[in-house]
Design a protein around this motif. Structure first.
Motif, PDB file in Angstrom:
ATOM      1  N   LEU A  91      74.656  32.451 118.540  1.00 29.30           N
ATOM      2  CA  LEU A  91      74.185  31.099 118.258  1.00 29.30           C
ATOM      3  C   LEU A  91      75.219  30.253 117.532  1.00 29.30           C
ATOM      4  O   LEU A  91      75.388  29.074 117.841  1.00 29.30           O
ATOM      5  N   GLU A  92      75.931  30.823 116.565  1.00 31.05           N
ATOM      6  CA  GLU A  92      76.923  30.031 115.822  1.00 31.05           C
ATOM      7  C   GLU A  92      77.997  29.475 116.753  1.00 31.05           C
ATOM      8  O   GLU A  92      78.394  28.319 116.632  1.00 31.05           O
ATOM      9  N   GLU A  93      78.460  30.299 117.680  1.00 30.99           N
ATOM     10  CA  GLU A  93      79.466  29.833 118.634  1.00 30.99           C
ATOM     11  C   GLU A  93      78.902  28.744 119.538  1.00 30.99           C
ATOM     12  O   GLU A  93      79.604  27.783 119.870  1.00 30.99           O
ATOM     13  N   LEU A  94      77.641  28.883 119.940  1.00 24.82           N
ATOM     14  CA  LEU A  94      77.017  27.865 120.783  1.00 24.82           C
ATOM     15  C   LEU A  94      76.932  26.527 120.069  1.00 24.82           C
ATOM     16  O   LEU A  94      77.262  25.482 120.637  1.00 24.82           O
ATOM     17  N   VAL A  95      76.487  26.538 118.846  1.00 26.93           N
ATOM     18  CA  VAL A  95      76.338  25.301 118.087  1.00 26.93           C
ATOM     19  C   VAL A  95      77.701  24.653 117.863  1.00 26.93           C
ATOM     20  O   VAL A  95      77.863  23.445 118.016  1.00 26.93           O
TER      21      VAL A  95
ATOM     22  N   ALA B 216      68.575  25.804 121.535  1.00 26.51           N
ATOM     23  CA  ALA B 216      69.288  25.340 120.349  1.00 26.51           C
ATOM     24  C   ALA B 216      70.672  24.790 120.665  1.00 26.51           C
ATOM     25  O   ALA B 216      71.253  24.084 119.840  1.00 26.51           O
ATOM     26  N   ALA B 217      71.190  25.091 121.831  1.00 30.06           N
ATOM     27  CA  ALA B 217      72.564  24.711 122.163  1.00 30.06           C
ATOM     28  C   ALA B 217      72.671  23.212 122.442  1.00 30.06           C
ATOM     29  O   ALA B 217      71.804  22.632 123.104  1.00 30.06           O
ATOM     30  N   PRO B 218      73.746  22.590 121.971  1.00 35.35           N
ATOM     31  CA  PRO B 218      73.950  21.160 122.203  1.00 35.35           C
ATOM     32  C   PRO B 218      74.556  20.846 123.571  1.00 35.35           C
ATOM     33  O   PRO B 218      74.702  19.683 123.926  1.00 35.35           O
TER      34      PRO B 218
END
Length: 171
Positions: free
Chosen positions: A78-82, A121-123
């Motif tokens: 998730l951190e990489e996606l955000v 959650a990804a932008p």
């Protein structure tokens, strides 16, 4: 910009025939975005291969990305996606979703539930990668919110890449 439903990553070591033939088949089957990996090739050979693949894709209005391009980022959490949303990235691949023969060292598969949470959650649009090797798995990933899927080994090893890509895109 080409909006992919399916992204094909190259891996000539898994290919059943010359890589340009495999990609020509994938393009005949409907693939419009191909990511050239092949980092171990000498620069001149990689550039020549890129020119050949780009020519195939240009004929159908497709797009060739070099794995270093900023348009696509590979993410494993998730951190990489955000963070990808802050880096002017067009779309990301999230992997591995399922167990995969191509990249067994990436740890346990994330699974469909995690794909769904992270895609929401990804932008930027998220493409499911890793073990997406059947039309059923494509549908499962799309049902969880993936914008599309990315494939590598299943196309590289396919007896008929055109037919396989058509089947995956139909899903």
């Amino acid at each position: 910009m080409v909006e992919p439903g399916l992204i094909v990553f190259t891996d000539r070591r898994q290919a059943e025939r010359p890589l340009d033939e495999v990609i020509a088949g994938a393009v005949d089957g409907g693939a419009r975005v191909v990511v050239l990996r092949e980092h171990d090739l000498p620069p001149r050979r990689r550039l020549k291969l890129a020119a050949t693949l780009r020519s195939l894709l240009d004929q159908v209005g497709g797009r060739l990305l070099l794995e270093e391009d900023g348009a696509l980022r590979k993410c494993h959490g998730l951190e990489e996606l955000v963070a990808a949303g802050d880096d002017n990235v067009d779309y990301v691949t999230l992997s591995p979703i399922f167990a995969t023969r191509s990249k067994p060292g990436y740890g346990p598969p994330l699974g469909l539930a995690a794909l769904g949470r992270m895609a929401m959650a990804a932008p930027v649009p998220v493409f499911a990668l890793g073990g997406v090797d059947t039309p059923g798995r494509v549908r499962d990933c799309l049902d969880e919110g993936a914008a599309g899927v990315a494939v590598m080994g299943v196309v590289m090893r396919a007896e008929d890449p055109a037919r396989l890509v058509k089947e995956l895109l139909a899903a």
